[in-house]
Design a protein around this motif. Structure first.
Motif, mmCIF file in Angstrom:
data_model
loop_
_atom_site.group_PDB
_atom_site.id
_atom_site.type_symbol
_atom_site.label_atom_id
_atom_site.label_comp_id
_atom_site.label_asym_id
_atom_site.label_seq_id
_atom_site.Cartn_x
_atom_site.Cartn_y
_atom_site.Cartn_z
ATOM 1 N N PRO A 1 0.798 -1.234 0.000
ATOM 2 C CA PRO A 1 0.000 0.000 0.000
ATOM 3 C C PRO A 1 0.827 1.280 0.000
ATOM 4 O O PRO A 1 0.445 2.258 0.630
ATOM 5 N N ALA A 2 1.966 1.284 -0.710
ATOM 6 C CA ALA A 2 2.857 2.453 -0.707
ATOM 7 C C ALA A 2 2.696 3.348 -1.929
ATOM 8 O O ALA A 2 3.184 4.476 -1.926
ATOM 9 N N SER A 3 2.023 2.870 -2.959
ATOM 10 C CA SER A 3 2.055 3.552 -4.260
ATOM 11 C C SER A 3 1.545 4.989 -4.226
ATOM 12 O O SER A 3 1.992 5.832 -5.016
ATOM 13 N N GLU A 4 0.605 5.288 -3.328
ATOM 14 C CA GLU A 4 0.050 6.649 -3.290
ATOM 15 C C GLU A 4 1.088 7.696 -2.917
ATOM 16 O O GLU A 4 0.928 8.877 -3.238
ATOM 17 N N ILE A 5 2.160 7.279 -2.226
ATOM 18 C CA ILE A 5 3.232 8.232 -1.924
ATOM 19 C C ILE A 5 3.872 8.702 -3.227
ATOM 20 O O ILE A 5 4.092 9.895 -3.450
ATOM 21 N N VAL B 1 16.409 7.588 3.975
ATOM 22 C CA VAL B 1 15.080 7.461 4.582
ATOM 23 C C VAL B 1 14.271 6.461 3.762
ATOM 24 O O VAL B 1 14.210 6.558 2.538
ATOM 25 N N VAL B 2 13.695 5.487 4.459
ATOM 26 C CA VAL B 2 12.895 4.451 3.810
ATOM 27 C C VAL B 2 11.554 4.362 4.530
ATOM 28 O O VAL B 2 11.504 4.271 5.760
ATOM 29 N N VAL B 3 10.472 4.381 3.766
ATOM 30 C CA VAL B 3 9.138 4.187 4.337
ATOM 31 C C VAL B 3 8.702 2.750 4.070
ATOM 32 O O VAL B 3 8.745 2.281 2.930
ATOM 33 N N ASP B 4 8.284 2.059 5.129
ATOM 34 C CA ASP B 4 7.739 0.712 4.991
ATOM 35 C C ASP B 4 6.258 0.738 5.365
ATOM 36 O O ASP B 4 5.908 0.916 6.524
ATOM 37 N N THR B 5 5.405 0.556 4.377
ATOM 38 C CA THR B 5 3.961 0.498 4.622
ATOM 39 C C THR B 5 3.589 -0.976 4.770
ATOM 40 O O THR B 5 3.327 -1.669 3.786
ATOM 41 N N GLN B 6 3.563 -1.466 6.000
ATOM 42 C CA GLN B 6 3.373 -2.893 6.250
ATOM 43 C C GLN B 6 2.024 -3.400 5.734
ATOM 44 O O GLN B 6 1.030 -2.695 5.772
ATOM 45 N N ARG B 7 2.022 -4.665 5.282
ATOM 46 C CA ARG B 7 0.804 -5.329 4.815
ATOM 47 C C ARG B 7 0.901 -6.811 5.178
ATOM 48 O O ARG B 7 1.914 -7.264 5.708
ATOM 49 N N GLY B 8 -0.139 -7.550 4.885
ATOM 50 C CA GLY B 8 -0.142 -8.968 5.225
ATOM 51 C C GLY B 8 0.897 -9.758 4.442
ATOM 52 O O GLY B 8 0.991 -9.649 3.227
ATOM 53 N N GLY B 9 1.659 -10.575 5.129
ATOM 54 C CA GLY B 9 2.657 -11.433 4.501
ATOM 55 C C GLY B 9 2.516 -12.840 5.052
ATOM 56 O O GLY B 9 1.536 -13.128 5.720
ATOM 57 N N LEU C 1 22.916 11.998 11.804
ATOM 58 C CA LEU C 1 23.644 10.819 12.255
ATOM 59 C C LEU C 1 24.222 9.995 11.106
ATOM 60 O O LEU C 1 24.944 9.026 11.352
ATOM 61 N N GLN C 2 23.889 10.360 9.867
ATOM 62 C CA GLN C 2 24.454 9.696 8.683
ATOM 63 C C GLN C 2 24.207 8.180 8.729
ATOM 64 O O GLN C 2 25.128 7.371 8.730
ATOM 65 N N LEU C 3 22.929 7.830 8.745
ATOM 66 C CA LEU C 3 22.538 6.420 8.820
ATOM 67 C C LEU C 3 21.143 6.244 8.228
ATOM 68 O O LEU C 3 20.465 7.220 7.907
ATOM 69 N N PRO C 4 20.692 4.998 8.058
ATOM 70 C CA PRO C 4 19.344 4.773 7.544
ATOM 71 C C PRO C 4 18.292 5.014 8.628
ATOM 72 O O PRO C 4 18.485 4.634 9.787
ATOM 73 N N VAL C 5 17.188 5.639 8.236
ATOM 74 C CA VAL C 5 16.027 5.812 9.103
ATOM 75 C C VAL C 5 14.832 5.180 8.412
ATOM 76 O O VAL C 5 14.532 5.506 7.262
ATOM 77 N N ILE C 6 14.171 4.275 9.103
ATOM 78 C CA ILE C 6 12.991 3.609 8.565
ATOM 79 C C ILE C 6 11.751 4.188 9.232
ATOM 80 O O ILE C 6 11.662 4.245 10.459
ATOM 81 N N VAL C 7 10.818 4.648 8.411
ATOM 82 C CA VAL C 7 9.532 5.128 8.908
ATOM 83 C C VAL C 7 8.534 4.004 8.694
ATOM 84 O O VAL C 7 8.216 3.629 7.567
ATOM 85 N N LEU C 8 8.061 3.447 9.796
ATOM 86 C CA LEU C 8 7.258 2.228 9.772
ATOM 87 C C LEU C 8 5.776 2.583 9.835
ATOM 88 O O LEU C 8 5.257 2.948 10.888
#
Length: 583
Positions: A226-230, A295-303, A355-362
């Motif tokens: 469900p990420a496509s709307e971004i 920066v990475v957005v993870d829009t969780q769904r059923g797996g 901080l020069q690192l990956p940030v995941i927005v869950l």
């Protein structure tokens, strides 16, 4: 008059169900009501049952309710699937075309309205949804003019004649339903809204707007539910600010392209769901090793695998914390409302740069696709911090020396430069390296660089690591959650208090590094801790135990059937877990 109304429209995908809900909810939003909507839909383009349930209230709301007042049905399947949600005073407005039948155990009233027939007489059966809007207006005692501005926006480009036909369809639906309802006209009239202007958006739009406000000018991504709307939102908006969206061939390319743009000095990000994040894991490791903001957005769904791509789940948590091979510092943030999604994206970019690192927005499907009322954003709150990115003149290096891009520092953060900067030449590699970036397998260097990278996590600054609603100094139960479960927990906490069960609520927004100091007093002063989450294995509960201990008082309350928690359902399950000895 009612304080709250629950309305649902259902039918087959592709016959205007989404637009019907959009027209109704947008009109209610403009009257100053608070709304929260959730769509049930299949993982196919056309066909299959779909519905859109909308909660309308005069006060803040972050969830859909268990029950239902009005069901608008375009087929019999909609009635069969959804009638059990209706209250005994509820109403079904059904299209006469499919010869609707009320189930024997249904206590709600059935009103058969010729949606399709009226629409066809007016020129096209496609306007049956507008007739249904008119029928709803009769039940709620709304003037047809309430929908005028929405109809103007949707159909204005097609000409005034089309606008008038659609308004006529609403009027006809209103009129004939008035005749059917008789003394039941206005049965579900709401208390007046406050008339205030509020945004009405899905969580993905809030995330996208947050990225734009944070100064991001590149999104590289591959479409996925469900990420496509971004992507869809930013395709329209980013070019107006000198940015762009690039649809890549896969998620591996999406992540590495964002890393490359970030290395070049731009603010870039990507977004995906579980299957895409699995493909990005090596790239996340690369960002961690090269200390490149991402920066990475993870829009969780059923797996797992393709799983339930259009259904709610929160099962990526452990993968986001521990999915990479090897160990890197990362930050994981979990907003729970549209407002938090906007501001948290800005914080994510700042933390990634600082901080020069990956940030995941869950995120999760309910938050990402649930449409909700959001208070207007305060842009004066926005600050952009690029950290130790140095773009002005650097000091001259001694002959044949390289710039110490990975210099060992007390806080673990080294000065970052952009490619081509005079006196800034250095190596960048995914293998372990020394201060200049040159490959090094020396044991001493390895330990120093690993320690350097992990020192950064001591300097994570996040505004609200834990949202708390904790009126009780000593609690019988502490309800803990993350993401979109916040709304249902918010609803039931005062209900439990009213029943004499002293209840506090903690919603964790900074998942990693874990907010131990904020959680400790809440857990210490609770007899039982119930962790509410949409997965099978209690992932948040396990993280809580790992960081806080208290295994004896932490209890799992999980749901993993693809549907979100509903308030009264959650209330019943919490009470089942509270034995007489607990309270």
């Amino acid at each position: 008059m009612l304080h709250q109304l629950s309305w649902k429209v259902g039918g087959q995908q592709g016959e205007g169900i989404e637009s019907t809900g959009e027209i109704f909810s947008t009109a209610m939003n403009r009257l100053g009501y608070h709304l929260y909507g959730y769509r049930h839909f299949s993982s196919r383009i056309k066909g299959g049952h779909t519905n859109n349930k909308i909660n309308v209230r005069t006060s803040t709301v972050h969830t859909i309710p268990d029950d239902l007042n009005i069901l608008v049905a375009f087929d019999q399947e909609t009635i069969e699937i959804n009638y059990k949600e209706l209250t005994k005073e509820g109403v079904i407005l059904a299209d006469a075309k499919f010869k609707p039948v009320k189930p024997e155990d249904c206590l709600a009233e059935l009103y058969i309205v010729p949606f399709t027939e009226i629409a066809t007489e007016l020129g096209t059966s496609l306007m049956k949804n507008m007739v249904a809007i008119g029928a709803t207006a009769a039940l709620m005692n709304l003037e047809d003019e309430v929908f005028q501005s929405v109809v103007n926006e949707i159909f204005g480009r097609k000409g005034e004649a089309v606008v008038q036909k659609n308004m006529e369809a609403i009027a006809k639906g209103h009129q004939i339903t008035n005749e059917l309802l008789k003394d039941q006209v206005g049965k579900f009239e709401l208390e007046p809204g406050d008339g205030k202007h509020r945004l009405f958006m899905i969580g993905n739009e809030a995330l996208a707007l947050g990225a734009l406000a944070a100064g991001s000018r590149l999104m590289s991504a591959y479409p996925i539910t469900p990420a496509s709307e971004i992507m869809e939102y930013l395709i329209k908006k980013l070019p107006k600010f000198g940015g762009t969206v690039i649809q890549t061939e896969d998620e591996i390319a999406a992540a590495t392209m964002a890393i490359g743009a970030s290395y070049g000095g731009a603010r870039a990000f990507t977004a995906s769901a579980g299957p895409g994040l699995s493909l990005m894991m090596e790239a996340l490791g690369l960002a961690g090793m090269t200390e490149t903001p991402l920066v990475v957005v993870d829009t969780q769904r059923g797996g797992p695998s393709t799983g339930l791509p259009t259904k709610q789940e929160q099962s990526d948590l452990m993968a986001m914390l521990y999915g990479t091979h090897g160990e890197i510092p990362k930050v994981v943030i979990a907003p729970s409302t549209g407002e938090e999604a906007f501001y948290d994206m800005i914080q994510a970019f700042n933390i990634a740069d600082e901080l020069q690192l990956p940030v995941i927005v869950l995120s999760d499907l309910q938050l990402s696709l649930g449409k909700q009322t959001v208070e207007p954003f305060d842009y004066s709150k926005i600050s952009i911090n690029r950290g130790k990115l140095k773009m002005d003149e650097l000091p001259e290096l001694e002959d044949k020396q390289y710039f110490k891009r990975y210099e060992l520092t007390e806080d673990g953060i080294s000065t970052r430069v952009v490619p081509g900067q005079k006196y800034g030449i250095h190596h960048v590699t995914g293998v372990e390296h020394n201060e200049e970036g040159k490959p090094s397998e020396a044991a001493g260097n390895r330990k120093k660089q690993m320690d350097k990278r992990f020192r950064k996590l001591q300097y994570v600054h996040f505004d609200t690591p834990v949202f708390t609603d904790a009126p009780n100094k000593e609690a019988d139960v502490l309800l803990v959650g993350f993401g979109s479960t916040k709304g249902a927990i918010e609803e039931i906490r005062p209900m439990l208090d009213a029943e004499g069960i002293k209840t506090n609520h903690a919603h964790i927004r900074l998942i990693h590094p874990f907010p131990v100091e904020e959680m400790k007093p809440l857990i210490d002063h609770a007899k039982k801790v119930i962790v509410v989450e949409n997965n099978a294995t209690g992932q948040l509960a396990n993280i809580l135990k790992l960081n806080m201990g208290h295994h004896d008082k932490i209890v799992n309350l999980t749901k993993y059937d693809g549907t979100p928690f509903l308030p009264l359902e959650l209330l019943d399950r919490v009470k089942e877990l509270l034995t007489d000895g607990d309270i």
